[in-house]
Structures are given as structure tokens and as C-alpha cells.
Design a protein around this motif. Structure first.
Motif, short mmCIF file in Angstrom:
data_model
loop_
_atom_site.label_atom_id
_atom_site.label_comp_id
_atom_site.label_asym_id
_atom_site.label_seq_id
_atom_site.Cartn_x
_atom_site.Cartn_y
_atom_site.Cartn_z
N VAL A 336 0.84 -1.20 0.00
CA VAL A 336 0.00 0.00 0.00
C VAL A 336 0.88 1.25 0.00
O VAL A 336 0.61 2.22 -0.73
CB VAL A 336 -0.94 0.00 1.23
N ALA A 339 2.67 1.78 -3.35
CA ALA A 339 1.80 2.35 -4.37
C ALA A 339 1.83 3.87 -4.33
O ALA A 339 1.72 4.53 -5.38
CB ALA A 339 0.37 1.86 -4.17
N GLU A 340 1.99 4.44 -3.15
CA GLU A 340 2.03 5.89 -3.03
C GLU A 340 3.35 6.46 -3.53
O GLU A 340 3.40 7.61 -3.98
CB GLU A 340 1.81 6.30 -1.57
N PRO A 344 0.64 2.38 -8.74
CA PRO A 344 -0.15 1.16 -8.53
C PRO A 344 0.39 -0.06 -9.24
O PRO A 344 0.23 -1.18 -8.75
CB PRO A 344 -1.54 1.55 -9.06
N GLN A 345 1.02 0.11 -10.38
CA GLN A 345 1.51 -1.06 -11.12
C GLN A 345 2.60 -1.78 -10.32
O GLN A 345 2.62 -3.01 -10.25
CB GLN A 345 2.05 -0.63 -12.48
N ALA A 347 2.94 -1.77 -7.12
CA ALA A 347 2.32 -2.41 -5.96
C ALA A 347 1.58 -3.68 -6.35
O ALA A 347 1.61 -4.69 -5.64
CB ALA A 347 1.37 -1.44 -5.28
N LEU A 348 0.89 -3.65 -7.49
CA LEU A 348 0.18 -4.86 -7.95
C LEU A 348 1.15 -6.02 -8.16
O LEU A 348 0.82 -7.18 -7.87
CB LEU A 348 -0.57 -4.57 -9.25
N ARG A 366 -6.18 -4.63 -3.87
CA ARG A 366 -6.12 -4.92 -5.30
C ARG A 366 -7.18 -4.12 -6.05
O ARG A 366 -6.92 -3.54 -7.12
CB ARG A 366 -6.29 -6.41 -5.55
N GLU A 368 -8.55 -1.27 -5.21
CA GLU A 368 -8.16 0.15 -5.23
C GLU A 368 -7.09 0.41 -6.28
O GLU A 368 -7.17 1.39 -7.06
CB GLU A 368 -7.66 0.55 -3.85
N LEU A 369 -6.09 -0.46 -6.34
CA LEU A 369 -5.00 -0.26 -7.29
C LEU A 369 -5.48 -0.42 -8.73
O LEU A 369 -5.09 0.34 -9.62
CB LEU A 369 -3.87 -1.24 -6.99
N ARG A 372 -7.20 2.68 -9.81
CA ARG A 372 -6.28 3.77 -10.15
C ARG A 372 -5.74 3.61 -11.56
O ARG A 372 -5.36 4.60 -12.21
CB ARG A 372 -5.12 3.82 -9.15
N SER A 379 -11.46 -4.16 -11.18
CA SER A 379 -11.62 -3.50 -9.89
C SER A 379 -12.97 -3.84 -9.28
O SER A 379 -13.06 -4.19 -8.09
CB SER A 379 -11.49 -1.98 -10.06
#
Length: 417
Positions: A336, A339-340, A344-345, A347-348, A366, A368-369, A372, A379
């Protein structure tokens, strides 16, 4: 005053642990104590709506449970020892007639230390204490452990059988026994608090009474063991988390996620106390998992807005935490933060390595990402999956609303993937 089922449920949540503790201490028999307390609450359901709430609900429950236990022992008595055991229950109803000995004076914390006997596995210690102290059901405890209900039921039965077969006494641990049991005690208190923060099931997001009891016991533990930094770290973690409670739901009782919370509603007294504990722990220079989790929460409470969160510091703290507790749940929380920082990619890609299918938080992250990245059908499916796994009313409604929003975005963009 009319007494409702909700009133009795509140007494159950507040007093179950103390009543069971007193009865186990008097009886030395977990099953008999549990059954007696359950019988007492069954009687309360029948009588209180008719007769009204007694002046001391806790005392009434303990007295009634004690009498039920005496009656049962007398019915089952086949030897003089049973009669003697029954007569031993004729003590003051609040348990004050029982001798206070050893370092642990608090009745409920005594129960936690007793259940964390080294003869039991860590999982059994925690499960049994959650059952006895918090009055949690087997499904709730299974949810906390991420295991099937049948597995947890067997675990609890085996723990009780082990106590009986090994002759493990319900007694106060000695000073020298406390450090060896500390890790289990901390885990128990944290899981009790977690259930209080976000309940496994029910119409309310959390159980404030259970969270408050976990915090109270953590305070007692810090007083008992002031030189244990992880005890202070756990208390700090609880306080910083509990501080957000006023902002976690809106006026209608619906869930408000961290990024959208009105931070002016946070309890500043709890934030200040929690941060002071974190700084005290940092000065010791012996960080452990609870201290690091508290430090992560301190970073969040330092930020005036979600956008001002120091995510690089959060990732660094998670990196340190992973070296001490390399679990997939920690990796999920780290993703999480990643991702910031990295998008997001990135983090996924981290989520794909985790074995947490069926864990609500995984599907939430997942979803949320993917949102984004405007991958709306995927999603929506993840939000639906998360909602289907949650039995908590406000949480489930929030997840379904997010699923609907993602599905709407997919329809507007014509995305049918």
C-alpha cells in the motif's frame, strides 16, 4: 427501565471476561466456568426484561454463575471431593475472598497469562484466551487467524483437553514466568483490540468496549513490566489506532476510509500519548514488531492531511518490520505504501506474490489499485469479492458501494474486459 436484548449483549461484552476469570479461578475447570457463565446470561435474558437490570449486573452474573456451578457439581457429585469443591465456591461474589498472590493482580490479565502456558502452542494460547477473555465466538477467532471455523473449533477443544490431561493449574504465574509468556500475551491483547477495532461480524463497524478492555489491559501490562519495550509499543499502537475511531464512521454509521477521514476529529489526547510512547521506545534502541507498527501509525498521525503522509518513511519502517516479521500481511501493508511512492503497477506486482486469497484486505487493496489504473471491470470484481468475504455491516456496505462505482465507471467507458 425496560431492559432490551441489546442491553444484555452490552453487559455480556463488558463482563464476560471478568465473570469467566473469577469462576475459572474458583473452579479450576474452564468448561464448567464457561458453561456456568453462559447459563447465567441465559437466565438474565429471561429475567432482566421482566424484573429490570440489577444494580450490579456484573455481580449478579457472577453470583448466578456461581450458584449454577454449585448446583451442577452437587448433581454430579459421586465423591466427597465433589462436595468439597462445591462448598469452595461459597466465596464473596466478586472474587475478592480469593487470595491475591503473585505479581499479576488484575483478574483478567491473570487469565491471559494463565492461558499463555508454555505447554500450549502459541495458536492455542491465543485462541483460548480470545474465547475466554473476550467472549469471541469460534467463527470470530477463526477469522482472526485466517483459518476455517472447523480448524479453530478443534484447536480450542485440544487446548482445553491439554490443560486437563497435563494438569495445568489455573494459578498466578511467578515473576520469572512472565517474560517467557510475554509474546503470547501481547499477541492475545492485539487480537482482542483488532476485533474491537473492526468486528468480524455485526451491524456496527467495531466493538468499542472490547478495544477499551484491550487498552486497559495493555496499560496494566506496561505497569507490570515497565522495562519491556514491546509492551509499550503495543500500547502505543492501540492508542494511535483508537484515536481515529471518531472519524472512522460518518453520521449514518457508514465507514470512512483513512484517506478521507476528517483528522480534526481524531482524539488528540490519545495521539499525543501514543506518540510519546513511540518516542520513548525509539530511545531504547531495541525495536520490535509492535514498536515498528506503532511508529508507522505515528507517521500517519503526524500528517495533517493524507497527502502530507511521509510514505518513504512508512516504506522504510515496513522494510525493517519485514526483517523481524516476514509475513504476507506485512508485505500487503507495505505494498500500500509502495503504491504511493512508485505507483499502482509496482504495488500490484508485489500483491501477485502473496498467498492471501480470501483475506478481505488483499482484495480491497487490489481493487483500489486496479481502479487507479482504470481497469474498472477487474476492480469491480475485486470489490465484490471483498464484500462477499465480509460479515461486518458497515464494511460490507462500503465495499458494495465501491463495487457499484467501479462497475459504473466500466459502463461509462465501455470497458468490457
Amino acid at each position: 427501565m425496560t431492559v432490551s436484548g441489546a442491553d444484555i449483549a452490552r453487559v455480556f461484552r463488558a463482563e464476560h471476561g471478568r465473570a469467566v476469570s473469577v469462576l475459572i479461578r474458583a473452579l479450576g475447570d474452564i468448561d464448567l466456568a464457561e458453561d456456568a457463565v453462559q447459563d447465567a446470561f441465559t437466565v438474565a435474558v429471561e429475567r432482566w426484561p421482566r424484573d429490570g437490570m440489577p444494580p450490579s449486573p456484573a455481580g449478579w452474573i457472577i453470583t448466578t454463575a456461581r450458584r449454577r456451578a454449585i448446583d451442577r457439581l452437587r448433581r454430579e457429585a459421586t465423591r466427597e471431593a465433589r462436595h468439597t469443591e462445591a462448598l469452595a465456591l461459597h466465596a464473596p461474589d466478586d472474587g475478592s475472598g480469593l487470595p491475591e498472590e503473585g505479581p499479576v493482580r488484575d483478574e483478567r490479565l491473570r487469565l491471559v497469562f494463565t492461558c499463555c502456558h508454555p505447554a500450549l502452542s502459541r495458536e492455542a494460547q491465543i485462541a483460548l484466551t480470545l474465547r475466554l477473555l473476550g467472549g469471541l465466538t469460534t467463527p470470530e477467532i477463526a477469522h482472526a487467524f485466517l483459518v476455517p471455523e472447523s480448524t479453530m473449533a478443534q484447536r480450542i477443544v485440544r487446548a482445553k483437553s491439554k490443560i486437563r490431561s497435563a494438569g495445568i493449574p489455573y494459578r498466578v504465574p511467578r515473576d520469572e514466568d512472565l517474560p517467557a509468556r510475554l509474546a503470547s500475551v501481547l499477541a492475545v491483547l492485539y487480537l482482542v483490540f483488532t476485533e474491537g477495532h473492526t468486528a468480524t461480524a455485526g451491524a456496527d463497524l467495531g466493538r468499542p468496549d472490547l478495544a477499551a478492555e484491550a487498552i486497559r489491559l495493555a496499560r496494566v501490562l506496561v505497569e507490570l513490566m515497565p522495562d519491556e519495550p514491546e509492551a509499550a509499543g503495543l500500547l502505543a499502537l492501540m492508542l494511535l489506532t483508537e484515536a481515529r475511531r471518531p472519524a472512522r464512521t460518518d453520521a449514518a454509521g457508514e465507514l470512512v476510509v483513512l484517506a478521507e477521514q476528517d483528522r480534526s476529529l481524531w482524539d488528540r489526547a490519545l495521539v499525543d500519548e501514543g506518540q510519546a510512547l513511540v518516542h520513548r521506545c525509539l530511545r531504547r534502541g531495541a525495536p520490535g514488531p509492535y514498536q515498528l507498527q506503532a511508529a508507522i501509525n505515528a507517521v500517519h498521525t503526524d500528517a495533517r492531511t493524507a497527502a502530507e503522509t511521509d510514505w518513504s518513511q512508512v516504506v522504510a519502517l515496513y522494510d525493517h518490520l519485514l526483517r523481524l516479521a516476514p509475513t504476507d500481511v506485512v508485505r500487503l501493508n507495505r505494498a500500500v505504501a509502495v503504491a504511493e511512492l512508485d505507483g499502482p503497477q509496482a504495488a500490484l506486482a508485489l500483491l501477485d506474490r502473496l498467498d492471501l486469497d480470501g483475506y478481505v484486505a488483499l482484495h480491497v487493496v487490489r481493487a483500489e489499485l486496479l481502479g487507479r489504473l482504470a481497469r474498472w471491470p477487474e476492480s469491480a470484481a475485486e470489490w465484490d469479492r471483498a464484500a462477499g468475504l465480509s460479515d461486518n455491516g458497515p464494511e460490507s456496505r462500503h465495499l458494495l458501494a465501491r463495487a457499484a462505482r467501479a462497475a459504473g465507471a466500466a459502463a461509462r467507458t465501455g470497458d468490457r474486459r
